[in-house]
Design an enzyme around this catalytic site. Structure first.
Site, PDB file in Angstrom:
ATOM      1  N   HIS A   1      10.060   1.787  10.480  1.00 30.85           N
ATOM      2  CA  HIS A   1       9.410   1.643   9.273  1.00 30.85           C
ATOM      3  C   HIS A   1       8.957   3.065   8.548  1.00 30.85           C
ATOM      4  O   HIS A   1       8.001   3.030   7.722  1.00 30.85           O
ATOM      5  CB  HIS A   1       8.323   0.796   9.034  1.00 30.85           C
ATOM      6  CG  HIS A   1       9.033  -0.622   8.965  1.00 30.85           C
ATOM      7  ND1 HIS A   1      10.076  -0.953   9.625  1.00 30.85           N
ATOM      8  CD2 HIS A   1       8.469  -1.678   8.096  1.00 30.85           C
ATOM      9  CE1 HIS A   1      10.370  -2.299   9.074  1.00 30.85           C
ATOM     10  NE2 HIS A   1       9.496  -2.788   8.179  1.00 30.85           N
TER      11      HIS A   1
ATOM     12  N   GLU B   1     -10.842  -2.897   0.097  1.00 28.86           N
ATOM     13  CA  GLU B   1      -9.925  -2.200  -0.398  1.00 28.86           C
ATOM     14  C   GLU B   1      -9.865  -1.979  -1.970  1.00 28.86           C
ATOM     15  O   GLU B   1     -10.779  -2.292  -2.485  1.00 28.86           O
ATOM     16  CB  GLU B   1      -8.426  -2.502   0.189  1.00 28.86           C
ATOM     17  CG  GLU B   1      -8.101  -2.274   1.652  1.00 28.86           C
ATOM     18  CD  GLU B   1      -6.395  -2.218   1.877  1.00 28.86           C
ATOM     19  OE1 GLU B   1      -5.738  -2.425   1.003  1.00 28.86           O
ATOM     20  OE2 GLU B   1      -5.978  -2.001   3.108  1.00 28.86           O
TER      21      GLU B   1
ATOM     22  N   ASP C   1      -2.043  -2.776   6.689  1.00 26.97           N
ATOM     23  CA  ASP C   1      -1.663  -4.023   5.693  1.00 26.97           C
ATOM     24  C   ASP C   1      -0.581  -4.731   5.865  1.00 26.97           C
ATOM     25  O   ASP C   1      -0.594  -5.946   5.614  1.00 26.97           O
ATOM     26  CB  ASP C   1      -1.435  -3.434   4.231  1.00 26.97           C
ATOM     27  CG  ASP C   1      -2.676  -2.793   3.564  1.00 26.97           C
ATOM     28  OD1 ASP C   1      -3.798  -3.193   4.257  1.00 26.97           O
ATOM     29  OD2 ASP C   1      -2.518  -1.939   2.890  1.00 26.97           O
TER      30      ASP C   1
HETATM   31  P1  FAD Z   1       8.554   4.183  13.324  1.00 27.68           P
HETATM   32  O1  FAD Z   1       8.931   4.512  12.125  1.00 27.68           O
HETATM   33  O2  FAD Z   1       9.778   3.879  14.035  1.00 27.68           O
HETATM   34  O3  FAD Z   1       7.979   5.783  14.111  1.00 27.68           O
HETATM   35  C1  FAD Z   1       7.109   6.457  13.424  1.00 27.68           C
HETATM   36  C2  FAD Z   1       7.017   7.827  14.297  1.00 27.68           C
HETATM   37  O4  FAD Z   1       6.154   7.557  15.575  1.00 27.68           O
HETATM   38  C3  FAD Z   1       8.287   8.461  14.519  1.00 27.68           C
HETATM   39  O5  FAD Z   1       7.998   9.783  14.706  1.00 27.68           O
HETATM   40  C4  FAD Z   1       8.313   7.855  16.093  1.00 27.68           C
HETATM   41  O6  FAD Z   1       9.296   8.679  16.603  1.00 27.68           O
HETATM   42  C5  FAD Z   1       7.089   7.824  16.628  1.00 27.68           C
HETATM   43  N1  FAD Z   1       7.094   6.649  17.586  1.00 27.68           N
HETATM   44  C6  FAD Z   1       7.490   5.266  17.356  1.00 27.68           C
HETATM   45  N2  FAD Z   1       7.116   4.740  18.359  1.00 27.68           N
HETATM   46  C7  FAD Z   1       6.683   5.458  19.407  1.00 27.68           C
HETATM   47  C8  FAD Z   1       6.218   5.259  20.685  1.00 27.68           C
HETATM   48  N3  FAD Z   1       6.313   4.144  21.235  1.00 27.68           N
HETATM   49  N4  FAD Z   1       5.589   6.357  21.277  1.00 27.68           N
HETATM   50  C9  FAD Z   1       5.289   7.526  20.527  1.00 27.68           C
HETATM   51  N5  FAD Z   1       5.928   7.700  19.261  1.00 27.68           N
HETATM   52  C10 FAD Z   1       6.551   6.873  18.690  1.00 27.68           C
HETATM   53  N6  FAD Z   1       0.340   2.645   7.755  1.00 27.68           N
HETATM   54  C11 FAD Z   1      -0.934   2.457   7.722  1.00 27.68           C
HETATM   55  O7  FAD Z   1      -1.513   3.258   8.444  1.00 27.68           O
HETATM   56  N7  FAD Z   1      -1.367   1.332   7.019  1.00 27.68           N
HETATM   57  C12 FAD Z   1      -0.864   0.505   6.180  1.00 27.68           C
HETATM   58  O8  FAD Z   1      -1.643  -0.532   5.760  1.00 27.68           O
HETATM   59  C13 FAD Z   1       0.643   0.479   6.376  1.00 27.68           C
HETATM   60  N8  FAD Z   1       1.265  -0.277   5.683  1.00 27.68           N
HETATM   61  C14 FAD Z   1       2.705  -0.172   5.625  1.00 27.68           C
HETATM   62  C15 FAD Z   1       3.498  -1.363   5.238  1.00 27.68           C
HETATM   63  C16 FAD Z   1       4.759  -1.191   5.223  1.00 27.68           C
HETATM   64  C17 FAD Z   1       5.667  -2.247   4.518  1.00 27.68           C
HETATM   65  C18 FAD Z   1       5.514  -0.178   5.791  1.00 27.68           C
HETATM   66  C19 FAD Z   1       6.794  -0.136   5.736  1.00 27.68           C
HETATM   67  C20 FAD Z   1       4.586   0.824   6.501  1.00 27.68           C
HETATM   68  C21 FAD Z   1       3.320   0.896   6.403  1.00 27.68           C
HETATM   69  N9  FAD Z   1       2.437   1.836   6.965  1.00 27.68           N
HETATM   70  C22 FAD Z   1       1.255   1.866   6.891  1.00 27.68           C
HETATM   71  C23 FAD Z   1       3.129   2.994   7.774  1.00 27.68           C
HETATM   72  C24 FAD Z   1       3.372   2.591   9.254  1.00 27.68           C
HETATM   73  O9  FAD Z   1       2.219   3.018   9.798  1.00 27.68           O
HETATM   74  C25 FAD Z   1       4.344   3.652   9.266  1.00 27.68           C
HETATM   75  O10 FAD Z   1       5.711   3.489   8.976  1.00 27.68           O
HETATM   76  C26 FAD Z   1       4.462   3.838  10.979  1.00 27.68           C
HETATM   77  O11 FAD Z   1       5.777   4.845  11.053  1.00 27.68           O
HETATM   78  C27 FAD Z   1       4.920   2.636  11.760  1.00 27.68           C
HETATM   79  O12 FAD Z   1       6.329   2.172  11.805  1.00 27.68           O
HETATM   80  P2  FAD Z   1       6.972   1.932  12.960  1.00 27.68           P
HETATM   81  O13 FAD Z   1       6.345   1.108  13.847  1.00 27.68           O
HETATM   82  O14 FAD Z   1       8.289   1.146  12.492  1.00 27.68           O
HETATM   83  O15 FAD Z   1       7.386   3.254  13.846  1.00 27.68           O
END
Ligand code: FAD
Length: 533
Positions: free
Chosen positions: A109, A281, A170
């Protein structure tokens, strides 16, 4: 003795240079080919509980942002922590002449390719089947979870014990490792801090392939490095998340303001109180028609007649969104909650006709964005480009920011929700890697835009990116001291500026835990085999 003619010498030199260049270039090509073609065979030879895929790798070159696509060489589907450790150790042992990098992919994401690895190895963290999620009850309850676990699953599991994590995002279809690598911010953060302030312990695989357990007390430098560390120092394979008793119901409230200063004053007042709402918020509404009518499907107006006369068309409005948790089965508590809400609302200066209330279960409240996700997916509007921009803005500059951005830059439409709410810096631990402004209170402003594919109008990608650029340029020129959240930069100079005085420590931590810069190349902070400075 006769000297050779000058033209003969020149010809020989040219010939020599040509031969040298051909040999040199074919050496590079040979080395690259050797490296790339030998990757699968060396990886295939690793003893694993899970497996690699080398062909079906396209899904790891996609993310929610839908703008960056870098194909990896392989995807690791780990079944154990040692799968991750063995893979990274193997790449570490290949040394700096191998260009192979590793990115953990949570739920993908990210917005700008942060969880991708060009020609590298992507680790699909959701495949990691560590020990089962384990909830511990008692005085200081917690849950041990895998780094690839989705927050929605943690919610369901901890509720079975009447417990819940304290701080959220969120949207809950995000992984623990992904949000802890950033911060994890939502309407509870003013009170509990971001998610990275609510973790007791981590298990991490470093860039050398070492498996290390860390906490405030043990290996604390690694613990703080990894929290908010953008995946630079290690892969989070397990996390111990702090829990508290869970409510079962939520009073969910929305009120509107037409004046930003009053809206911000009320938000700041509420986050400063000891007894206040559980979630605070806000969002900006730009030129929306029939806004309150749309709310009626899920909220009830306190005064239906007055609310029906309210017009939102052509106006910029500010919506304060609040929630108070309670337990339905305790009738005296329900009474007390109603009283507390009335008391808190009486201190605010919103437009009276715009008070809307709703009562939902705790799960419905926390999982609210999923309802929108389902709707958007059904219309094919979820997988569009998302040129999001998230900023932390110091409290002292939020009025300048609002004047310029909501008064001049975003006037016609916002192309998606614009969140705006303050948090207390005292709830953030400045030993972590997360970067925030230097003031006691700062605002999260999130432009959560969606672009209409191939549109060249105001809802198209180019237009939104230009608007984002204008916002960033204004912040820079006006010296607002803004920090990007979920930061994205293209040069190391920009990263240095982002980290400011914390850059040196970030670099030191990188050379301690991932000296070859194997991890999280998609953040574009360090490049493998190029020395840090
Ligand atoms: P990824 O996008 O897959 O990874 C994000 C980063 O972390 C990359 O650099 C990856 O290499 C690294 N990573 C992933 N897993 C690990 C691990 N296990 N160990 C070390 N590094 C790792 N954020 C907020 O703070 N508040 C919100 O309210 C919020 N709402 C959101 C709503 C939506 C619809 C979306 C799409 C995103 C939102 N986000 C929010 C952002 C979210 O925190 C980031 O997208 C974050 O990257 C988490 O997504 P993911 O778990 O898919 O991680």
């Amino acid at each position: 003795m006769r000297y050779p003619q000058l033209s003969f010498v020149r010809q020989n030199n040219i010939l020599f240079i040509r031969v040298f260049m051909i040999l040199f270039l074919s050496c590079i090509a040979f080395r690259n080919n050797l490296c790339l073609s030998s990757i699968p065979s060396t990886l295939k030879a690793l003893p694993l509980d899970g497996h690699f895929t080398f062909d079906e790798v396209h899904f790891a070159a996609k993310d929610f942002g839908n703008r960056y696509q870098f194909l990896p060489a392989a995807i690791l589907h780990p079944k154990s922590v040692s799968d991750i450790a063995n893979t990274i150790k193997h790449i570490w042992q290949m040394g700096s002449h191998s260009e192979l990098t590793v990115a953990a992919r949570g739920h993908g994401h990210s917005l700008q390719g942060q969880s991708q690895a060009h020609h590298g190895v992507v680790i699909s963290m959701e495949s990691l089947q560590g020990p089962e999620m384990q909830v511990y009850t008692g005085n200081s309850p917690y849950v041990d979870v895998s780094g690839g676990e989705l927050w929605i699953n943690i919610l369901h599991e901890s509720l079975k014990y009447g417990l819940t994590p304290k701080s959220w995002t969120d949207y809950l279809r995000l992984t623990v490792g992904g949000t802890l690598s950033n911060a994890g911010v939502s309407g509870q953060a003013f009170q509990h801090g971001p998610q990275i302030s609510n973790v007791n312990q981590l298990e991490v695989v470093t860039g050398k392939g070492d498996v290390v357990t860390c906490s405030e007390k043990h290996n604390s430098d690694l613990f703080h490095s990894v929290l908010g560390g953008l995946g630079q120092f290690g892969i989070i394979t397990r996390a111990r998340i702090s829990l508290e008793p869970a409510p079962d119901m939520v009073k969910w409230i929305r009120v509107l303001y037409s004046d930003f200063a009053t809206f911000a004053r009320d938000q700041e007042h509420l986050i400063s109180l000891r007894r206040t709402f559980d979630y605070i918020e806000g969002f900006v509404i730009i030129n929306r028609t029939g806004l309150l009518n749309n709310w009626r499907s899920s909220f009830n107006p306190q005064d239906p007649v007055q609310a029906s006369h309210f017009k939102s068309d052509g106006r910029t409005l500010f919506c304060l969104e609040l929630a108070k948790y309670f337990n339905q089965d305790k009738s005296d508590v329900v009474h007390q909650v109603r009283h507390e809400i009335e008391h808190l609302l009486s201190q605010l200066d919103y437009i009276t006709s715009t008070l809307f209330l709703s009562e939902v279960t705790y799960i419905e409240f926390l999982d609210r964005v999923h309802v929108s996700e389902v709707k958007l997916r059904s219309k094919g509007l979820w997988e569009v480009p998302h040129p999001w921009l998230n900023l932390f803005i110091p409290r002292s500059k939020i009025h300048n920011f609002a004047d310029e951005v909501f008064g001049n830059i975003l006037t016609e439409t916002s192309n998606g929700p614009v969140l705006i709410y303050p948090v207390n810096k005292s709830k953030w631990d400045n030993r972590t890697s997360a970067i925030t402004p230097e003031e006691d209170t700062f605002y999260l402003v999130a432009f959560l835009t969606s672009a209409v594919p191939s549109s060249t109008g105001t809802d198209g990608l180019e237009h939104i990116l230009t608007q984002n650029k204008r916002i960033l340029e204004y912040c820079e020129k006006a010296h607002l001291g803004v920090k990007q959240y979920l930061p994205h930069y293209t040069t190391q100079e920009e990263w240095r500026a982002h980290f400011g005085p914390r850059w040196e420590i970030f670099v030191q931590r990188k050379s301690a835990y991932d000296p070859l810069a194997v991890l999280a190349p998609g953040q574009r902070i360090f490049q493998k085999a190029i020395p840090f400075s």
